[in-house]
Write a protein that holds these residues in place. Structure first.
Motif, PDB file in Angstrom:
ATOM      1  N   ASP A   1     -34.252 -27.562 -67.607  1.00 32.43           N
ATOM      2  CA  ASP A   1     -34.141 -28.343 -66.377  1.00 32.43           C
ATOM      3  C   ASP A   1     -34.244 -29.842 -66.626  1.00 32.43           C
ATOM      4  O   ASP A   1     -33.744 -30.639 -65.830  1.00 32.43           O
ATOM      5  CB  ASP A   1     -35.233 -27.917 -65.386  1.00 32.43           C
ATOM      6  N   SER A   2     -34.894 -30.246 -67.701  1.00 30.29           N
ATOM      7  CA  SER A   2     -35.077 -31.670 -67.983  1.00 30.29           C
ATOM      8  C   SER A   2     -33.906 -32.273 -68.753  1.00 30.29           C
ATOM      9  O   SER A   2     -33.986 -33.420 -69.186  1.00 30.29           O
ATOM     10  CB  SER A   2     -36.372 -31.889 -68.780  1.00 30.29           C
ATOM     11  N   ARG A   3     -32.787 -31.525 -68.892  1.00 31.49           N
ATOM     12  CA  ARG A   3     -31.621 -32.006 -69.638  1.00 31.49           C
ATOM     13  C   ARG A   3     -30.335 -31.720 -68.878  1.00 31.49           C
ATOM     14  O   ARG A   3     -30.264 -30.768 -68.095  1.00 31.49           O
ATOM     15  CB  ARG A   3     -31.553 -31.332 -71.025  1.00 31.49           C
ATOM     16  N   ARG A   4     -29.334 -32.539 -69.117  1.00 32.38           N
ATOM     17  CA  ARG A   4     -27.987 -32.271 -68.617  1.00 32.38           C
ATOM     18  C   ARG A   4     -27.219 -31.553 -69.723  1.00 32.38           C
ATOM     19  O   ARG A   4     -26.978 -32.121 -70.786  1.00 32.38           O
ATOM     20  CB  ARG A   4     -27.279 -33.568 -68.230  1.00 32.38           C
TER      21      ARG A   4
ATOM     22  N   LYS B   1     -29.065 -26.537 -58.447  1.00 35.44           N
ATOM     23  CA  LYS B   1     -29.659 -26.284 -57.138  1.00 35.44           C
ATOM     24  C   LYS B   1     -29.833 -24.796 -56.847  1.00 35.44           C
ATOM     25  O   LYS B   1     -30.554 -24.426 -55.921  1.00 35.44           O
ATOM     26  CB  LYS B   1     -28.812 -26.926 -56.043  1.00 35.44           C
ATOM     27  N   LEU B   2     -29.168 -23.939 -57.619  1.00 32.57           N
ATOM     28  CA  LEU B   2     -29.269 -22.499 -57.405  1.00 32.57           C
ATOM     29  C   LEU B   2     -30.232 -21.829 -58.383  1.00 32.57           C
ATOM     30  O   LEU B   2     -30.374 -20.600 -58.350  1.00 32.57           O
ATOM     31  CB  LEU B   2     -27.888 -21.849 -57.516  1.00 32.57           C
ATOM     32  N   ARG B   3     -30.882 -22.595 -59.226  1.00 35.52           N
ATOM     33  CA  ARG B   3     -31.797 -21.996 -60.200  1.00 35.52           C
ATOM     34  C   ARG B   3     -33.074 -21.529 -59.517  1.00 35.52           C
ATOM     35  O   ARG B   3     -33.576 -22.170 -58.598  1.00 35.52           O
ATOM     36  CB  ARG B   3     -32.133 -23.012 -61.297  1.00 35.52           C
ATOM     37  N   PHE B   4     -33.542 -20.397 -60.005  1.00 37.23           N
ATOM     38  CA  PHE B   4     -34.782 -19.840 -59.452  1.00 37.23           C
ATOM     39  C   PHE B   4     -35.603 -19.246 -60.585  1.00 37.23           C
ATOM     40  O   PHE B   4     -35.066 -18.471 -61.388  1.00 37.23           O
ATOM     41  CB  PHE B   4     -34.454 -18.753 -58.422  1.00 37.23           C
ATOM     42  N   PRO B   5     -36.878 -19.611 -60.675  1.00 38.06           N
ATOM     43  CA  PRO B   5     -37.650 -20.542 -59.842  1.00 38.06           C
ATOM     44  C   PRO B   5     -37.063 -21.943 -59.865  1.00 38.06           C
ATOM     45  O   PRO B   5     -36.435 -22.331 -60.848  1.00 38.06           O
ATOM     46  CB  PRO B   5     -39.039 -20.509 -60.480  1.00 38.06           C
ATOM     47  N   PRO B   6     -37.263 -22.702 -58.797  1.00 37.96           N
ATOM     48  CA  PRO B   6     -36.666 -24.040 -58.713  1.00 37.96           C
ATOM     49  C   PRO B   6     -37.156 -24.942 -59.841  1.00 37.96           C
ATOM     50  O   PRO B   6     -38.287 -24.805 -60.314  1.00 37.96           O
ATOM     51  CB  PRO B   6     -37.150 -24.550 -57.344  1.00 37.96           C
ATOM     52  N   PRO B   7     -36.316 -25.869 -60.285  1.00 36.73           N
ATOM     53  CA  PRO B   7     -36.726 -26.794 -61.354  1.00 36.73           C
ATOM     54  C   PRO B   7     -37.924 -27.644 -60.936  1.00 36.73           C
ATOM     55  O   PRO B   7     -38.031 -28.088 -59.795  1.00 36.73           O
ATOM     56  CB  PRO B   7     -35.481 -27.665 -61.568  1.00 36.73           C
ATOM     57  N   LEU B   8     -38.811 -27.878 -61.891  1.00 42.09           N
ATOM     58  CA  LEU B   8     -39.971 -28.742 -61.677  1.00 42.09           C
ATOM     59  C   LEU B   8     -39.768 -30.131 -62.282  1.00 42.09           C
ATOM     60  O   LEU B   8     -40.584 -31.018 -62.059  1.00 42.09           O
ATOM     61  CB  LEU B   8     -41.223 -28.108 -62.289  1.00 42.09           C
ATOM     62  N   PHE B   9     -38.653 -30.303 -63.054  1.00 40.78           N
ATOM     63  CA  PHE B   9     -38.374 -31.585 -63.700  1.00 40.78           C
ATOM     64  C   PHE B   9     -36.924 -31.983 -63.444  1.00 40.78           C
ATOM     65  O   PHE B   9     -36.033 -31.138 -63.358  1.00 40.78           O
ATOM     66  CB  PHE B   9     -38.619 -31.494 -65.207  1.00 40.78           C
ATOM     67  N   LEU B  10     -36.719 -33.277 -63.342  1.00 42.36           N
ATOM     68  CA  LEU B  10     -35.388 -33.845 -63.201  1.00 42.36           C
ATOM     69  C   LEU B  10     -34.797 -34.105 -64.582  1.00 42.36           C
ATOM     70  O   LEU B  10     -35.530 -34.162 -65.578  1.00 42.36           O
ATOM     71  CB  LEU B  10     -35.463 -35.158 -62.411  1.00 42.36           C
TER      72      LEU B  10
END
Length: 212
Positions: free
Chosen positions: A101-104, A189-198
């Motif tokens: 989640d912390s990477r593109r 936006k569809l990931r679950f559990p939702p991301p905790l980091f940008l």
């Protein structure tokens, strides 16, 4: 003789109602008897409203189940460990989610790109333009995207498993590479559990309550 002396010793003077020198032998209480501790505990354990019939009992059961599901859903949205499914629990899986989640990552654009290709093939372009679109999008763009997703997934799986093994030497890392690769394929936006980091590693800011 003794009887006459006794009558003289008795004080028969009237007592005033507001005489503070007279103390009531009974203390002033709450106006009701104090309950026993056992009775109070029974009262607390007693349900607030006992169901009058089977239909009412089913209704209360459904309400409790709905409240529990809502509480579990909110816990999962916050990433609380006890509410997560078994496949998402543990420090290794949490690390894999945070790492992705912390990477593109290229593979996260696979589904949006596929949707663009699908829409491009459905638009009724003129024949010359349509042939050009098919050539560029399907013949070139689609294979390049597939190769990029394949190599990205392999790299994410290898990297996450390697770093997790170093970071958590006492934990099992079985399946964590595939877990990370599949998460990287999902739209953010569809990931679950939702991301905790940008992207970049900054924590996701908490949601502000909506003003009613």
């Amino acid at each position: 003789m003794f009887r006459r002396r006794t009558q003289q010793d008795v004080d028969e003077s009237p007592v005033l109602a507001n005489d503070n020198s007279i103390t009531d032998p009974k203390p002033q209480g709450k106006g009701r008897p104090t309950r026993k501790r056992s009775d109070a505990e029974k009262e607390r354990r007693r349900p607030v409203t006992a169901p009058a019939n089977r239909k009412e009992a089913y209704r209360q059961m459904r309400e409790r189940q709905a409240a529990e599901r809502s509480r579990a859903r909110e816990g999962m949205m916050r990433g609380e460990e006890k509410y997560l499914p078994a496949r998402d629990r543990g420090p290794v899986r949490r690390f894999a989610r945070d790492w992705v989640d912390s990477r593109r990552i290229v593979s996260q654009y696979f589904l949006p790109f596929s949707l663009v290709i699908l829409l491009a093939t459905m638009i009724p372009f003129p024949p010359p333009v349509q042939g050009y679109v098919y050539t560029v999008v399907i013949t070139v763009g689609w294979p390049v995207m597939m190769v990029g997703v394949l190599f990205t997934s392999i790299w994410v799986s290898w990297k996450v498993k390697k770093v997790a093994a170093e970071k958590f030497p006492d934990e099992s890392v079985r399946g964590v590479g595939f877990y990370a690769a599949m998460r990287a394929l999902q739209i953010r936006k569809l990931r679950f559990p939702p991301p905790l980091f940008l992207p970049g590693g900054r924590p996701v800011p908490p949601k502000q309550p909506k003003d009613k």
